[in-house]
Design a protein around this motif. Structure first.
Motif, PDB file in Angstrom:
ATOM      1  N   TYR A 166      52.654 -76.715 -70.205  1.00  0.00           N
ATOM      2  CA  TYR A 166      52.576 -75.256 -70.156  1.00  0.00           C
ATOM      3  C   TYR A 166      53.409 -74.701 -69.005  1.00  0.00           C
ATOM      4  CZ  TYR A 166      48.637 -75.262 -73.432  1.00  0.00           C
ATOM      5  OH  TYR A 166      47.839 -75.420 -74.539  1.00  0.00           O
ATOM      6  N   ASN A 167      54.032 -73.557 -69.266  1.00  0.00           N
ATOM      7  CA  ASN A 167      54.710 -72.778 -68.235  1.00  0.00           C
ATOM      8  C   ASN A 167      53.690 -71.753 -67.748  1.00  0.00           C
ATOM      9  OD1 ASN A 167      56.690 -71.458 -66.666  1.00  0.00           O
ATOM     10  ND2 ASN A 167      57.059 -70.017 -68.333  1.00  0.00           N
ATOM     11  N   LEU A 168      53.291 -71.862 -66.497  1.00  0.00           N
ATOM     12  CA  LEU A 168      52.280 -70.957 -65.957  1.00  0.00           C
ATOM     13  C   LEU A 168      52.947 -69.697 -65.417  1.00  0.00           C
ATOM     14  CD1 LEU A 168      50.110 -73.561 -64.021  1.00  0.00           C
ATOM     15  CD2 LEU A 168      49.893 -72.811 -66.387  1.00  0.00           C
ATOM     16  N   ILE A 169      52.406 -68.551 -65.817  1.00  0.00           N
ATOM     17  CA  ILE A 169      52.923 -67.269 -65.341  1.00  0.00           C
ATOM     18  C   ILE A 169      51.954 -66.755 -64.284  1.00  0.00           C
ATOM     19  CG2 ILE A 169      53.573 -64.924 -65.984  1.00  0.00           C
ATOM     20  CD1 ILE A 169      53.811 -66.089 -68.932  1.00  0.00           C
ATOM     21  N   GLU A 170      52.420 -66.702 -63.020  1.00  0.00           N
ATOM     22  CA  GLU A 170      51.534 -66.267 -61.944  1.00  0.00           C
ATOM     23  C   GLU A 170      51.436 -64.742 -61.910  1.00  0.00           C
ATOM     24  OE1 GLU A 170      51.218 -66.486 -57.139  1.00  0.00           O
ATOM     25  OE2 GLU A 170      51.500 -68.381 -58.206  1.00  0.00           O
ATOM     26  N   VAL A 171      50.198 -64.264 -61.903  1.00  0.00           N
ATOM     27  CA  VAL A 171      49.920 -62.831 -61.835  1.00  0.00           C
ATOM     28  C   VAL A 171      49.823 -62.462 -60.357  1.00  0.00           C
ATOM     29  CG1 VAL A 171      48.298 -61.001 -62.464  1.00  0.00           C
ATOM     30  CG2 VAL A 171      48.677 -62.944 -64.031  1.00  0.00           C
ATOM     31  N   PRO A 172      50.639 -61.502 -59.906  1.00  0.00           N
ATOM     32  CA  PRO A 172      50.607 -61.146 -58.482  1.00  0.00           C
ATOM     33  C   PRO A 172      49.276 -60.531 -58.049  1.00  0.00           C
ATOM     34  CG  PRO A 172      52.401 -60.015 -59.647  1.00  0.00           C
ATOM     35  CD  PRO A 172      51.606 -60.736 -60.664  1.00  0.00           C
ATOM     36  N   LYS A 173      48.980 -60.676 -56.780  1.00  0.00           N
ATOM     37  CA  LYS A 173      47.805 -60.021 -56.193  1.00  0.00           C
ATOM     38  C   LYS A 173      48.115 -58.523 -56.176  1.00  0.00           C
ATOM     39  CE  LYS A 173      46.879 -63.914 -53.130  1.00  0.00           C
ATOM     40  NZ  LYS A 173      46.863 -64.366 -51.729  1.00  0.00           N
ATOM     41  N   ASP A 174      47.257 -57.746 -56.799  1.00  0.00           N
ATOM     42  CA  ASP A 174      47.482 -56.313 -56.907  1.00  0.00           C
ATOM     43  C   ASP A 174      46.201 -55.676 -57.439  1.00  0.00           C
ATOM     44  OD1 ASP A 174      48.733 -53.802 -57.035  1.00  0.00           O
ATOM     45  OD2 ASP A 174      50.542 -54.594 -57.985  1.00  0.00           O
ATOM     46  N   THR A 175      46.245 -54.401 -57.737  1.00  0.00           N
ATOM     47  CA  THR A 175      45.074 -53.748 -58.322  1.00  0.00           C
ATOM     48  C   THR A 175      44.818 -54.342 -59.702  1.00  0.00           C
ATOM     49  OG1 THR A 175      46.360 -52.019 -59.425  1.00  0.00           O
ATOM     50  CG2 THR A 175      45.635 -51.566 -57.137  1.00  0.00           C
ATOM     51  N   VAL A 176      43.624 -54.161 -60.200  1.00  0.00           N
ATOM     52  CA  VAL A 176      43.289 -54.673 -61.532  1.00  0.00           C
ATOM     53  C   VAL A 176      44.225 -54.062 -62.567  1.00  0.00           C
ATOM     54  CG1 VAL A 176      41.504 -54.796 -63.306  1.00  0.00           C
ATOM     55  CG2 VAL A 176      40.882 -55.085 -60.912  1.00  0.00           C
ATOM     56  N   ASP A 177      44.427 -52.752 -62.511  1.00  0.00           N
ATOM     57  CA  ASP A 177      45.304 -52.094 -63.487  1.00  0.00           C
ATOM     58  C   ASP A 177      46.725 -52.634 -63.436  1.00  0.00           C
ATOM     59  OD1 ASP A 177      43.296 -50.517 -64.560  1.00  0.00           O
ATOM     60  OD2 ASP A 177      43.735 -48.801 -63.273  1.00  0.00           O
ATOM     61  N   ASN A 178      47.246 -52.857 -62.237  1.00  0.00           N
ATOM     62  CA  ASN A 178      48.605 -53.386 -62.122  1.00  0.00           C
ATOM     63  C   ASN A 178      48.694 -54.836 -62.592  1.00  0.00           C
ATOM     64  OD1 ASN A 178      49.675 -50.988 -61.248  1.00  0.00           O
ATOM     65  ND2 ASN A 178      49.631 -51.530 -59.083  1.00  0.00           N
ATOM     66  N   ARG A 179      47.650 -55.598 -62.365  1.00  0.00           N
ATOM     67  CA  ARG A 179      47.641 -56.981 -62.858  1.00  0.00           C
ATOM     68  C   ARG A 179      47.637 -56.989 -64.392  1.00  0.00           C
ATOM     69  NH1 ARG A 179      43.566 -60.745 -59.401  1.00  0.00           N
ATOM     70  NH2 ARG A 179      45.317 -62.094 -58.897  1.00  0.00           N
ATOM     71  N   ILE A 180      46.855 -56.101 -64.979  1.00  0.00           N
ATOM     72  CA  ILE A 180      46.813 -56.004 -66.442  1.00  0.00           C
ATOM     73  C   ILE A 180      48.171 -55.570 -66.977  1.00  0.00           C
ATOM     74  CG2 ILE A 180      45.831 -54.688 -68.371  1.00  0.00           C
ATOM     75  CD1 ILE A 180      43.115 -54.818 -66.817  1.00  0.00           C
ATOM     76  N   LEU A 181      48.787 -54.572 -66.352  1.00  0.00           N
ATOM     77  CA  LEU A 181      50.125 -54.129 -66.790  1.00  0.00           C
ATOM     78  C   LEU A 181      51.135 -55.264 -66.683  1.00  0.00           C
ATOM     79  CD1 LEU A 181      50.369 -50.519 -65.314  1.00  0.00           C
ATOM     80  CD2 LEU A 181      50.262 -51.185 -67.734  1.00  0.00           C
ATOM     81  N   PHE A 182      51.038 -56.060 -65.623  1.00  0.00           N
ATOM     82  CA  PHE A 182      51.935 -57.209 -65.463  1.00  0.00           C
ATOM     83  C   PHE A 182      51.773 -58.164 -66.659  1.00  0.00           C
ATOM     84  CE2 PHE A 182      52.626 -61.609 -64.275  1.00  0.00           C
ATOM     85  CZ  PHE A 182      53.907 -61.573 -63.747  1.00  0.00           C
ATOM     86  N   ILE A 183      50.531 -58.476 -66.996  1.00  0.00           N
ATOM     87  CA  ILE A 183      50.243 -59.383 -68.113  1.00  0.00           C
ATOM     88  C   ILE A 183      50.793 -58.807 -69.418  1.00  0.00           C
ATOM     89  CG2 ILE A 183      48.380 -60.338 -69.535  1.00  0.00           C
ATOM     90  CD1 ILE A 183      46.777 -60.626 -66.832  1.00  0.00           C
ATOM     91  N   LEU A 184      50.529 -57.543 -69.682  1.00  0.00           N
ATOM     92  CA  LEU A 184      50.990 -56.921 -70.927  1.00  0.00           C
ATOM     93  C   LEU A 184      52.520 -56.878 -70.986  1.00  0.00           C
ATOM     94  CD1 LEU A 184      48.384 -54.029 -71.275  1.00  0.00           C
ATOM     95  CD2 LEU A 184      48.375 -56.270 -72.397  1.00  0.00           C
ATOM     96  N   ASP A 185      53.160 -56.605 -69.856  1.00  0.00           N
ATOM     97  CA  ASP A 185      54.621 -56.604 -69.829  1.00  0.00           C
ATOM     98  C   ASP A 185      55.173 -57.993 -70.122  1.00  0.00           C
ATOM     99  OD1 ASP A 185      54.802 -53.897 -69.314  1.00  0.00           O
ATOM    100  OD2 ASP A 185      55.069 -54.120 -67.148  1.00  0.00           O
ATOM    101  N   GLU A 186      54.557 -59.026 -69.552  1.00  0.00           N
ATOM    102  CA  GLU A 186      55.017 -60.407 -69.789  1.00  0.00           C
ATOM    103  C   GLU A 186      54.852 -60.806 -71.262  1.00  0.00           C
ATOM    104  OE1 GLU A 186      56.463 -62.910 -67.897  1.00  0.00           O
ATOM    105  OE2 GLU A 186      56.797 -61.335 -66.417  1.00  0.00           O
ATOM    106  N   ILE A 187      53.770 -60.334 -71.875  1.00  0.00           N
ATOM    107  CA  ILE A 187      53.528 -60.670 -73.278  1.00  0.00           C
ATOM    108  C   ILE A 187      54.572 -60.021 -74.177  1.00  0.00           C
ATOM    109  CG2 ILE A 187      51.921 -60.311 -75.209  1.00  0.00           C
ATOM    110  CD1 ILE A 187      49.666 -60.565 -73.134  1.00  0.00           C
ATOM    111  N   SER A 188      55.028 -58.841 -73.801  1.00  0.00           N
ATOM    112  CA  SER A 188      55.978 -58.114 -74.651  1.00  0.00           C
ATOM    113  C   SER A 188      57.385 -58.697 -74.618  1.00  0.00           C
ATOM    114  CB  SER A 188      56.019 -56.637 -74.245  1.00  0.00           C
ATOM    115  OG  SER A 188      56.621 -56.488 -72.979  1.00  0.00           O
ATOM    116  N   LYS A 189      57.651 -59.607 -73.674  1.00  0.00           N
ATOM    117  CA  LYS A 189      59.008 -60.190 -73.557  1.00  0.00           C
ATOM    118  C   LYS A 189      59.308 -61.133 -74.698  1.00  0.00           C
ATOM    119  CE  LYS A 189      59.228 -59.778 -68.568  1.00  0.00           C
ATOM    120  NZ  LYS A 189      59.284 -60.481 -67.283  1.00  0.00           N
TER     121      LYS A 189
END
Length: 189
Positions: A166-189
């Motif tokens: 597996y290629n692990l995608i590290e979620v940065p330390k940030d607010t919950v909303d920003n972490r969720i946006l990071f995840i959703l942005d990565e999924i859309s790639k």
């Protein structure tokens, strides 16, 4: 059409897991995704622990680690299979099957070869990993590890998942909303 359709251009089922050592914010992110209308499966280890307490076993993972791991493995396997049958294109799960092996490696215990087989037969689409974060770390009756132990568990998680390719995608330390946006942005790639 879902209001989140722009994030998901693929038609195939995406089973995405969020991993990380204890106290990294996984459940909080899952709760945030649920609040946004996503299909999510919660962590099941607390359920297994509480059920054992009802049967008189105070800390199943410490007292009977193999039994605890077998119960988790079965529960996570069932989550994976249920996720495949969801009508949603994307399903998020709090922890995956290889977590069981990572924890067994952490305590230095052996496990049957069937554990490895189950990991190889149930493959996730993407893995997001949350880094150790001392400022948000909280210990409780179900989370007995201290912060230093949590970091060791994190190392075993990385080793185990990477060992399965597996290629692990590290979620940065940030607010919950920003972490969720990071995840959703990565999924859309």
């Amino acid at each position: 059409m879902s209001k989140f359709a722009p994030y998901f251009k693929k038609v195939q089922k995406e089973i995405i897991i969020i991993i990380g050592g204890p106290g990294t914010g996984k459940s909080t992110i899952i709760d945030g995704l649920i609040a946004k209308g996503f299909c999510c499966y919660p962590e099941i280890s607390r359920e297994v622990t509480l059920e054992a307490k009802k049967q008189g076993i105070e800390q199943l993972f410490l007292e009977k680690p193999l039994l605890f791991s077998e119960l988790l493995l079965e529960g996570r396997k069932k989550q994976f299979e249920n996720a495949q049958n969801e009508p949603h294109e994307v399903v998020f799960i709090d922890r995956g099957i290889p977590d069981v092996l990572a924890y067994m490696h952490y305590i230095g215990d052996s496990y049957p070869a069937s554990f490895d087989t189950i990991c190889r037969e149930h493959v996730y689409s993407k893995i997001f990993i949350l880094p150790p974060w001392e400022e948000i770390y909280i210990s409780d009756e179900a989370r007995y590890e201290n912060y230093e132990q949590a970091k060791l568990i994190q190392n075993h998680l990385v080793e185990t998942y990477e060992g399965y390719g597996y290629n692990l995608i590290e979620v940065p330390k940030d607010t919950v909303d920003n972490r969720i946006l990071f995840i959703l942005d990565e999924i859309s790639k």
